[in-house]
Design a protein around this motif. Structure first.
Motif, PDB file in Angstrom:
ATOM      1  N   GLY A 155     -10.066  -6.085  24.895  1.00  0.00           N
ATOM      2  CA  GLY A 155     -10.820  -7.302  24.602  1.00  0.00           C
ATOM      3  C   GLY A 155     -10.229  -8.126  23.481  1.00  0.00           C
ATOM      4  N   GLU A 156      -9.544  -7.466  22.528  1.00  0.00           N
ATOM      5  CA  GLU A 156      -8.926  -8.180  21.417  1.00  0.00           C
ATOM      6  C   GLU A 156      -7.951  -7.268  20.713  1.00  0.00           C
ATOM      7  OE1 GLU A 156     -12.092  -5.833  20.559  1.00  0.00           O
ATOM      8  OE2 GLU A 156     -12.612  -7.902  21.148  1.00  0.00           O
ATOM      9  N   ILE A 157      -7.014  -7.862  19.989  1.00  0.00           N
ATOM     10  CA  ILE A 157      -6.099  -7.096  19.145  1.00  0.00           C
ATOM     11  C   ILE A 157      -5.905  -7.847  17.835  1.00  0.00           C
ATOM     12  CG2 ILE A 157      -4.835  -5.959  21.031  1.00  0.00           C
ATOM     13  CD1 ILE A 157      -2.576  -8.044  20.589  1.00  0.00           C
ATOM     14  N   ASP A 158      -5.631  -7.091  16.772  1.00  0.00           N
ATOM     15  CA  ASP A 158      -5.278  -7.653  15.466  1.00  0.00           C
ATOM     16  C   ASP A 158      -3.805  -7.383  15.217  1.00  0.00           C
ATOM     17  OD1 ASP A 158      -7.805  -8.648  14.403  1.00  0.00           O
ATOM     18  OD2 ASP A 158      -8.429  -6.552  14.381  1.00  0.00           O
ATOM     19  N   VAL A 159      -3.067  -8.410  14.846  1.00  0.00           N
ATOM     20  CA  VAL A 159      -1.641  -8.247  14.561  1.00  0.00           C
ATOM     21  C   VAL A 159      -1.281  -9.107  13.351  1.00  0.00           C
ATOM     22  CG1 VAL A 159      -1.024  -7.768  16.959  1.00  0.00           C
ATOM     23  CG2 VAL A 159      -0.953 -10.120  16.130  1.00  0.00           C
TER      24      VAL A 159
ATOM     25  N   GLU B 226      -4.567  -1.097   5.887  1.00  0.00           N
ATOM     26  CA  GLU B 226      -4.894  -2.494   6.192  1.00  0.00           C
ATOM     27  C   GLU B 226      -4.937  -2.734   7.694  1.00  0.00           C
ATOM     28  OE1 GLU B 226      -2.685  -5.245   3.381  1.00  0.00           O
ATOM     29  OE2 GLU B 226      -1.594  -3.380   3.026  1.00  0.00           O
ATOM     30  N   ASP B 227      -5.707  -3.729   8.103  1.00  0.00           N
ATOM     31  CA  ASP B 227      -5.838  -4.058   9.520  1.00  0.00           C
ATOM     32  C   ASP B 227      -5.903  -5.568   9.714  1.00  0.00           C
ATOM     33  OD1 ASP B 227      -6.236  -3.903  12.246  1.00  0.00           O
ATOM     34  OD2 ASP B 227      -8.376  -3.484  12.100  1.00  0.00           O
ATOM     35  N   PRO B 228      -4.727  -6.236   9.862  1.00  0.00           N
ATOM     36  CA  PRO B 228      -3.369  -5.720   9.725  1.00  0.00           C
ATOM     37  C   PRO B 228      -2.880  -5.896   8.292  1.00  0.00           C
ATOM     38  CG  PRO B 228      -3.279  -7.950  10.538  1.00  0.00           C
ATOM     39  CD  PRO B 228      -4.745  -7.639  10.345  1.00  0.00           C
ATOM     40  N   ILE B 229      -1.604  -5.535   8.049  1.00  0.00           N
ATOM     41  CA  ILE B 229      -0.992  -5.789   6.737  1.00  0.00           C
ATOM     42  C   ILE B 229      -0.865  -7.298   6.545  1.00  0.00           C
ATOM     43  CG2 ILE B 229       1.173  -5.613   5.426  1.00  0.00           C
ATOM     44  CD1 ILE B 229       1.534  -2.829   6.723  1.00  0.00           C
ATOM     45  N   GLU B 230      -1.342  -7.779   5.411  1.00  0.00           N
ATOM     46  CA  GLU B 230      -1.309  -9.228   5.156  1.00  0.00           C
ATOM     47  C   GLU B 230      -0.232  -9.597   4.144  1.00  0.00           C
ATOM     48  OE1 GLU B 230      -5.118 -10.979   4.493  1.00  0.00           O
ATOM     49  OE2 GLU B 230      -6.137  -9.616   5.857  1.00  0.00           O
ATOM     50  N   TYR B 231      -0.294  -9.013   2.978  1.00  0.00           N
ATOM     51  CA  TYR B 231       0.694  -9.293   1.932  1.00  0.00           C
ATOM     52  C   TYR B 231       1.639  -8.102   1.829  1.00  0.00           C
ATOM     53  CZ  TYR B 231      -2.357 -13.102   0.482  1.00  0.00           C
ATOM     54  OH  TYR B 231      -3.112 -14.242   0.450  1.00  0.00           O
ATOM     55  N   VAL B 232       2.937  -8.366   1.886  1.00  0.00           N
ATOM     56  CA  VAL B 232       3.924  -7.286   1.797  1.00  0.00           C
ATOM     57  C   VAL B 232       4.278  -7.044   0.335  1.00  0.00           C
ATOM     58  CG1 VAL B 232       6.257  -6.562   2.414  1.00  0.00           C
ATOM     59  CG2 VAL B 232       4.850  -7.787   4.084  1.00  0.00           C
TER      60      VAL B 232
ATOM     61  N   GLU C  28      -0.600   0.299   8.423  1.00  0.00           N
ATOM     62  CA  GLU C  28      -1.359  -0.628   9.250  1.00  0.00           C
ATOM     63  C   GLU C  28      -2.150   0.131  10.311  1.00  0.00           C
ATOM     64  OE1 GLU C  28      -0.394  -4.434  12.136  1.00  0.00           O
ATOM     65  OE2 GLU C  28       0.551  -4.297  10.153  1.00  0.00           O
ATOM     66  N   VAL C  29      -3.453  -0.144  10.356  1.00  0.00           N
ATOM     67  CA  VAL C  29      -4.320   0.496  11.339  1.00  0.00           C
ATOM     68  C   VAL C  29      -3.897   0.075  12.746  1.00  0.00           C
ATOM     69  CG1 VAL C  29      -6.692   0.618  12.224  1.00  0.00           C
ATOM     70  CG2 VAL C  29      -6.262   0.698   9.749  1.00  0.00           C
ATOM     71  N   GLY C  30      -3.788   1.058  13.631  1.00  0.00           N
ATOM     72  CA  GLY C  30      -3.359   0.793  14.999  1.00  0.00           C
ATOM     73  C   GLY C  30      -1.875   0.951  15.209  1.00  0.00           C
ATOM     74  N   ILE C  31      -1.107   0.959  14.120  1.00  0.00           N
ATOM     75  CA  ILE C  31       0.347   1.135  14.215  1.00  0.00           C
ATOM     76  C   ILE C  31       0.782   2.378  13.422  1.00  0.00           C
ATOM     77  CG2 ILE C  31       2.601   0.135  13.644  1.00  0.00           C
ATOM     78  CD1 ILE C  31       1.394  -2.618  14.137  1.00  0.00           C
ATOM     79  N   ASP C  32       0.393   2.444  12.149  1.00  0.00           N
ATOM     80  CA  ASP C  32       0.791   3.561  11.307  1.00  0.00           C
ATOM     81  C   ASP C  32      -0.274   4.654  11.225  1.00  0.00           C
ATOM     82  OD1 ASP C  32       3.219   2.206  10.537  1.00  0.00           O
ATOM     83  OD2 ASP C  32       1.978   0.945   9.263  1.00  0.00           O
TER      84      ASP C  32
END
Length: 349
Positions: free
Chosen positions: A66-70, A158-164, A176-180
């Protein structure tokens, strides 16, 4: 149809905070809190799908989830937080534009006492406010301060990573939630095995996340996190109410022992439309407030904050009144954003 990088570039030039891409209407951007058409051409469903594909290769997941955060970085280096979702069977996109650098305390307009948050060795600091109130940016500012000045290991979820963050005096690992990691709860469950000094959690919502954050604070770690609440007292109630009734007394005791500070935020339109300015409420902990939390007397917390200016505490309405008196916001906006308009009127008369 413009490419996504061109859309982001235009929005960045206009100082937009967000971009909305929806089938049937033009691309829209939010500037100083209001939405404006970026151009006059409505997008088709295919246009929206193409733009989503430019942002992420994970768009196939939307049909099932239904949706994804990237996260996304444009060609000219503008970092974005993106939510791609289904809307009336079409693809829609919400893009939050992030600052290219990590702003400092003065640039954000944070109160002086916020500099004390990074000096705690353990416990919890909560940054709260509505969506779009700048919580993630404030957390990034705090992490950046620790990274620059302390030889500590900082782990962010974070979901997702915003500031590096690039490791400087400190060592920073960003997950990052969903990746790491599968979820905030999974990341928090494993973080104790990663030897952290500081843990930054993008958002605390669920019981197991809050429980893990309290445990981290109790075991000698500094936890920085955000919560979607509008006042310090509301924050206490929100956290406690997540738990079953038979656990709430215990959670109040834990919270009274581990909480260091609550910073609540609002962004208010600046006078004459020149951006937005930050209004804050700060609750610094003292013996009186710890007792009120333990005893479940959260309605009395506001009075304790009002009488604790000597330790840096202040109410949201005092902050708003100060901004009005300095000529930074209008009287009408001051009243609209006030928690207690009658109290605010007394302050500004």
């Amino acid at each position: 149809m413009q490419k996504i990088d061109s859309i982001i570039s235009t929005a960045h030039e206009k100082r937009a905070s967000d971009i909305h891409i929806t089938a049937g209407i033009p691309v829209r951007m939010r500037v100083d809190g209001a939405l404006y058409d970026m151009n006059s051409e409505p997008l088709t469903g295919d246009d929206c799908t193409c733009l989503a594909h430019e942002i992420s290769s994970r768009t196939s997941e939307i049909s099932s989830m239904g949706e994804i955060d990237v996260s996304y970085t444009s060609a000219d280096g503008v970092r974005c937080r993106v939510n791609i979702y289904r809307e009336r069977r079409y693809t829609a996109i919400a893009i939050r534009l992030l600052n290219k650098g990590i702003p400092g305390y003065d640039e954000l307009g944070l109160p002086l006492v916020a500099r004390e948050f990074t000096k705690y060795k353990r416990g919890i600091v909560l940054v709260t406010g509505q969506t779009g109130s700048g919580k993630s940016t404030t957390l990034a500012c705090l992490v950046n301060d620790i990274n620059q000045h302390s030889a500590k290991h900082i782990v962010t979820l974070e979901d997702p990573i915003e500031y590096v963050h690039r490791s400087e005096k400190g060592t920073v690992h960003q997950r990052e939630v969903g990746i790491d990691t599968a979820s905030f709860a999974h990341g928090l469950a494993s973080v104790l095995r990663e030897d952290p000094d500081v843990v930054m959690v993008g958002e605390l919502r669920r019981l197991n996340e809050i429980e893990a954050a309290l445990t981290l604070a109790e075991t000698g770690h500094l936890v920085l996190a955000s919560v979607h609440t509008n006042s310090a007292a509301d924050t206490i109630d929100r956290i406690v109410d997540v738990f079953p009734a038979n656990q709430q007394a215990q959670i109040r005791v834990q919270l009274s022992m581990t909480l260091n500070a609550v910073l609540c935020q609002q962004l208010i339109p600046a006078l004459h439309g020149k951006g937005r300015v930050l209004a804050t409420e700060v609750m610094m902990m003292n013996g009186a407030i710890r007792n009120l939390i333990r005893e479940g007397k959260t309605p009395q917390i506001e009075n304790s904050i009002a009488t604790s200016a000597d330790i840096g505490s202040h109410l949201m309405d005092n902050s708003i009144a100060a901004l009005y008196k300095k000529g930074r916001i209008s009287r009408d906006d001051a009243l609209v954003y006030a928690h207690n308009p009658d109290y605010l009127l007394k302050l500004i008369r």
